[in-house]
Design an enzyme around this catalytic site. Structure first.
Site, PDB file in Angstrom:
ATOM      1  N   SER A 151       5.016  -2.421   7.269  1.00 54.78           N
ATOM      2  CA  SER A 151       5.881  -1.490   6.551  1.00 54.78           C
ATOM      3  C   SER A 151       5.065  -0.567   5.665  1.00 54.78           C
ATOM      4  O   SER A 151       3.883  -0.796   5.423  1.00 54.78           O
ATOM      5  CB  SER A 151       6.861  -2.278   5.674  1.00 54.78           C
ATOM      6  OG  SER A 151       6.158  -2.817   4.560  1.00 54.78           O
ATOM      7  N   LYS A 152       5.746   0.464   5.177  1.00 56.59           N
ATOM      8  CA  LYS A 152       5.090   1.413   4.280  1.00 56.59           C
ATOM      9  C   LYS A 152       4.555   0.682   3.054  1.00 56.59           C
ATOM     10  O   LYS A 152       3.489   1.000   2.542  1.00 56.59           O
ATOM     11  CB  LYS A 152       6.096   2.489   3.859  1.00 56.59           C
ATOM     12  CG  LYS A 152       5.536   3.447   2.818  1.00 56.59           C
ATOM     13  CD  LYS A 152       6.434   4.664   2.638  1.00 56.59           C
ATOM     14  CE  LYS A 152       5.790   5.710   1.756  1.00 56.59           C
ATOM     15  NZ  LYS A 152       5.659   5.309   0.353  1.00 56.59           N
TER      16      LYS A 152
END
Ligand code: GLU
Length: 501
Positions: free
Chosen positions: A259-260
């Site tokens: 994920s970011k």
């Protein structure tokens, strides 16, 4: 004729997992002399994000993934943006209604919420399915005339797929093999809404059919939708394409989807390009990666060439690619390895190419140097860098004399005789005509030998006054590059500053 599509939704910056999906579609298309299609799936207006579509185009372009048919390229099966195909989907929803494989549902959000609560209080998850639909407000339970009236008077409705109960749905996935799902675990998914927009499922199937897609290559997160898609193909009486669901991209520790937040925490991008809107995000391009390195790295996250070879150009990837060599299990993202790929691609650039890029960085710092001077520096540090921007850290002392001298190095390496040695070296260099690396090396070594100086003391002292600390490329390369005037000036400044230490 192989026809594949990359079908992103413009809901934000394209994650590198999405870029990998695009890449595998592209490789498969090229490998089979097929067609690579870019379709924008923007039917969910509530999730539409300004700038996201442009970002998708630019990302593919940066990676060198040329689209054959798409929003910008056009093509015989357009338009390629689903919002512009709005008029198409209604008739297909109606085909299913007529067949009895779909039905109108008029349940209000509150009614659905009540059902959900009721199921949950009984410890179950709410599924709008064969056991529920009979007590809900839909065209299966209402008299036909009433259904017609509701639709005509514009009462909000959705069209749901009527998933049959208790049948085994069987299908194949190229990567995952044969899969069987019991239809009782599935709900009656919404296909169409009264706002005139299809949902993802309907639009996706209709478009894949109309665009003559032969292989659907997409992320694993769509695997749960596959039984429904298979059923939709059957209901329409269409031949389904072949399916290949790609493994997830995992966090560096292998636990869960990349994920970011992982990128922010560990300092690496999870997007190809900088995202400038709202919550900004860094990109591989702006971090200094070459697209070739980025693409090479991505290709190996989920696909294996069957050998331990790791470096592939895009053309070489095309030549070696096959869906059969895609792994089933998730691919762990390794930020160190990502940098390693760029390091390797740096080594494939000429000194001139690196110097040209470095010149731009220097300009922003107010330094202007001839390209041949910078080529020499590129040659000196290229093996130590992973990005051109690293060149500044490795060479900054070439451009301005030391402002301070590393304390610890001075304590350890600066000796009583250092000033005398440096004065002698300055004397020799003052009369040296040829300032090539070899020539200054010979002159200085001869002096040290003739005077019987300690070689280590001489070299460390020299480095301290020229660099300010004990690092950098070969000392004679540094002297040669700085030239007589600058070398002598730094030696004199150093002696003055460190005398008596
Ligand atoms: N629009 C879907 C997405 O954003 C496409 C899924 C598919 O390829 O079928 O991932």
């Amino acid at each position: 004729m192989v026809r594949v599509r990359f079908a992103p939704s413009p809901t934000g910056p394209l994650h590198i997992g999405g870029v990998r999906t695009a890449l595998y579609n592209y490789l498969f298309a090229r490998k089979n002399n097929g067609t690579f299609i870019l379709r924008i799936e923007d039917t969910d207006q509530t999730r539409y994000v300004e700038g996201a579509e442009e970002y998708i185009f630019e990302s593919l372009e940066w990676c060198g993934l040329k689209v054959d048919e798409g929003v910008r390229e056009g093509g015989p099966y357009g338009p390629y943006r689903q919002s512009e195909r709005k008029g198409i989907y209604r008739e297909y929803a109606e085909m299913l209604l007529k067949k009895g494989d779909a039905y109108y549902a008029f349940d209000t959000p509150e009614e659905l919420e009540n059902e959900r609560k009721r199921a949950e209080s009984g410890g179950e998850t709410f599924l709008y399915n064969s056991s529920v639909r009979d007590r809900m407000k839909n065209s299966l339970t209402l008299p036909e005339a009433e259904t017609l009236k509701k639709v005509e008077t514009g009462e909000p409705y959705v069209i749901r797929y009527r998933m049959p109960a208790g049948i085994q749905i069987e299908f194949d996935d190229i990567i995952r093999g044969h899969i069987t799902v019991n239809s009782s675990t599935l709900d009656d998914k919404v296909l169409f809404k009264s706002d005139g927009m299809p949902t993802y499922h309907l639009a996706n199937i209709v478009d894949d059919h109309l665009m003559k897609i032969t292989h659907v290559i997409r992320g694993e997160e769509w695997l749960p939708s596959l039984p429904l898609h298979v059923m939709l193909y059957r209901s329409f009486g269409w031949e389904a394409p072949l399916f290949a669901h790609l493994p997830l991209l995992l966090k560096p520790d292998g636990k869960g989807k990349l994920s970011k937040r992982d990128g922010d925490k560990m300092g690496f991008p999870v997007f190809p390009l900088y995202w400038p809107y709202g919550e900004t995000a860094r990109g591989y391009r702006e971090d200094g990666y070459y697209p070739e390195a980025f693409v090479n790295m991505l290709a190996l996250l989920g696909w294996n060439p069957g050998t331990d070879r790791e470096i592939f150009s895009l053309d070489e990837l095309v030549a070696g690619f096959s869906l059969e060599r895609i792994n089933k299990s998730g691919a762990r993202f390794d930020p160190v390895k990502a940098k390693w790929f760029n390091h390797i691609y740096i080594q494939r650039k000429t000194n001139n190419q690196l110097a040209m890029e470095f010149r731009e960085i220097l300009r922003t710092k107010g330094y202007h140097y001839d390209i041949n001077r910078l080529e020499i520096l590129a040659g000196l540090v290229r093996e130590r860098i992973s990005f051109v921007k690293d060149m500044w850290d490795e060479t900054s002392f070439f451009f301005s004399p030391p402002e301070a001298y590393n304390e610890e190095a001075v304590r350890k390496r600066w000796k009583e005789e250092s000033p005398a040695i440096l004065n002698d070296i300055a004397g020799v260099l003052g009369t040296t005509e040829d300032f090539s690396t070899e020539s200054v090396e010979e002159k200085i070594k001869n002096l040290i030998a003739a005077k019987g100086y300690n070689n280590g003391t001489a070299m460390h002292s020299l480095r301290l006054v020229l660099v300010g600390e004990l690092r950098g490329p070969g000392i004679f390369d540094i002297i040669s590059w700085l030239g007589r005037e600058e070398t002598l000036s730094r030696i004199n400044r150093g002696i003055e500053a460190l005398q008596g230490r």
